[in-house]
Design a protein around this motif. Structure first.
Motif, short mmCIF file in Angstrom:
data_model
loop_
_atom_site.label_atom_id
_atom_site.label_comp_id
_atom_site.label_asym_id
_atom_site.label_seq_id
_atom_site.Cartn_x
_atom_site.Cartn_y
_atom_site.Cartn_z
N LEU A 237 0.69 -1.00 0.06
CA LEU A 237 0.17 -0.36 0.12
C LEU A 237 0.72 1.58 -0.14
N LYS A 238 0.27 2.12 -0.39
CA LYS A 238 0.74 3.84 -0.08
C LYS A 238 0.29 4.26 0.55
N LEU A 239 0.91 5.48 1.37
CA LEU A 239 0.75 5.76 2.81
C LEU A 239 1.46 6.94 3.08
N LEU A 240 0.62 8.42 3.10
CA LEU A 240 1.19 9.47 3.39
C LEU A 240 1.10 9.75 4.59
N ILE A 241 1.77 11.03 4.84
CA ILE A 241 1.87 10.94 6.08
C ILE A 241 1.60 12.57 6.62
N ALA A 242 1.23 13.13 7.04
CA ALA A 242 0.70 15.31 6.62
C ALA A 242 1.33 15.46 8.14
N ASP A 243 2.20 15.87 8.71
CA ASP A 243 2.48 16.84 9.96
C ASP A 243 3.63 18.14 9.81
N ASP A 244 3.74 19.37 10.31
CA ASP A 244 4.07 19.99 9.77
C ASP A 244 5.40 19.53 11.09
N PHE B 251 3.49 -1.38 3.64
CA PHE B 251 4.04 0.40 3.17
C PHE B 251 4.51 0.37 2.08
N ALA B 252 4.60 0.11 0.42
CA ALA B 252 5.48 -0.48 -0.07
C ALA B 252 5.93 1.63 -0.66
N GLN B 253 5.06 1.83 -0.01
CA GLN B 253 5.76 3.97 -0.71
C GLN B 253 5.47 4.45 0.54
N ILE B 254 5.63 5.43 1.08
CA ILE B 254 5.50 6.52 2.31
C ILE B 254 5.94 7.34 1.95
N TYR B 255 4.65 8.45 1.45
CA TYR B 255 5.16 10.05 1.35
C TYR B 255 4.99 11.31 2.54
N GLU B 256 5.88 12.11 2.59
CA GLU B 256 5.50 12.56 3.97
C GLU B 256 4.81 14.36 3.39
N ALA B 257 4.50 14.46 4.05
CA ALA B 257 3.88 16.57 3.66
C ALA B 257 4.06 16.90 4.97
N GLU B 258 4.90 17.89 4.92
CA GLU B 258 5.05 19.08 5.88
C GLU B 258 4.16 20.29 5.81
N ASN B 259 3.09 19.73 4.86
CA ASN B 259 1.73 21.37 5.18
C ASN B 259 0.40 20.59 4.72
N TYR C 68 -0.09 11.00 -6.30
CA TYR C 68 -0.14 9.09 -5.79
C TYR C 68 -0.78 8.74 -5.18
N GLN C 69 -2.56 9.48 -4.86
CA GLN C 69 -3.92 8.61 -4.26
C GLN C 69 -3.01 7.99 -3.66
N PRO C 70 -2.19 7.60 -2.38
CA PRO C 70 -2.28 6.69 -1.43
C PRO C 70 -3.67 6.32 -0.86
N GLU C 71 -3.83 5.13 -0.25
CA GLU C 71 -4.67 4.50 0.19
C GLU C 71 -5.18 4.58 1.68
N VAL C 72 -3.65 4.73 2.09
CA VAL C 72 -4.04 5.00 3.24
C VAL C 72 -3.33 6.65 3.85
N VAL C 73 -3.68 7.08 4.91
CA VAL C 73 -3.33 8.21 4.87
C VAL C 73 -3.42 8.66 6.66
N GLN D 221 12.64 -1.29 -4.13
CA GLN D 221 11.32 -1.19 -4.33
C GLN D 221 10.36 -1.06 -3.47
N THR D 222 10.56 -2.41 -2.45
CA THR D 222 9.67 -2.00 -0.90
C THR D 222 10.16 -1.26 0.03
N LEU D 223 11.02 -1.06 0.42
CA LEU D 223 11.73 0.54 1.18
C LEU D 223 11.78 1.59 0.97
N ASP D 224 11.23 2.06 0.04
CA ASP D 224 12.32 3.26 -0.57
C ASP D 224 13.14 4.15 -0.60
#
Length: 243
Positions: free
Chosen positions: A3-10, A29-37, A48-53, A181-184
């Protein structure tokens, strides 16, 4: 495929800490994206349309509620977990109404966050991510897990990608691809994450000198250790120890 995971926290320490913990302790989670705002969170959602946020309520540019509203308008409905402080409970209630599945109150341990994310992923996606994977994918995940276990046991030694790959009976190039591929991340980046994580424990105990800790966790050069430490933690070992 994971799954793709987005973590959003400033708050950098929370965002980066949770992301690192999940990479170290889970292969869900194959991909983890980090957003600061909030603006960046929405961009990542759309791109990226992550499945989990995992979404903080109070963020610059857009708050968590605004991000959820915009995502819904774009017909995106990821499994969403809200992070909130005591004084933001009204926002959390709004988030629940907009489809958030869970509400976690800060401060919360990374282990508890991961447990919550895994539970929701299982409820929403079942065991498809793992149970219906092809034999090839299952074997690939097995190799990565074996490599992670080997690193956890031998991180203090002078180990290399080729050495670990040989232990697993595969080529170094294939293992390198599996990590990406697995841990990015690259093999050496994951190894350094483990080493720096262990170094933090020694630094907080405050009885070993920096060069002693560097050697104890596998670095053979104190300056390089300090450079890698600052790149990962954002502060020098000395600053981390005195924080």
């Amino acid at each position: 495929m994971g799954l793709k995971l987005l973590i959003a926290d400033d708050e950098d320490t929370i965002r980066k800490g949770v992301a690192k913990y999940i990479r170290l302790h889970s292969d869900r989670f194959a991909q983890i994206y980090e957003a600061e705002n909030g603006e960046q969170a929405l961009e990542f959602l759309l791109q990226y349309q992550p499945e989990v946020v995992l979404l903080d309520v109070q963020m610059p540019l857009r708050n968590g509620i605004e991000v959820m509203k915009a995502a819904r308008k774009a017909e995106l409905n990821p499994v969403t977990v809200i992070l909130s402080g005591y004084d933001e409970f009204a926002y959390a209630q709004q988030a629940i109404r907009f489809g958030a599945r869970e509400y976690l109150l800060k401060p919360v341990r990374a282990a508890d966050i991961l447990a919550c994310l895994n539970k929701l992923a299982d409820e929403e996606f079942g065991s498809e991510e793992r149970g219906e994977a092809s034999g090839e994918n299952e074997q690939a995940n097995h190799f990565v897990l074996e490599a992670k276990e080997y690193i956890a046991e031998h991180y203090a030694e002078d180990i290399a990608l080729s050495q670990v790959a040989e232990k697993l009976g595969i080529s170094g190039g294939y293992l390198s691809t599996l990590f990406s591929q697995t841990l990015d991340c690259k093999f050496v980046d994951y190894l350094n994450l483990v080493r720096i994580d262990r170094a933090c424990t020694y630094l907080k105990q405050n009885y070993l000198k920096t060069y002693e800790i560097a050697y104890k966790v596998g670095f053979r050069d104190e300056k390089y250790f300090s450079k890698v430490f600052k790149k990962i933690k954002g502060v020098s070992p000395k600053e981390y120890r005195s924080a």
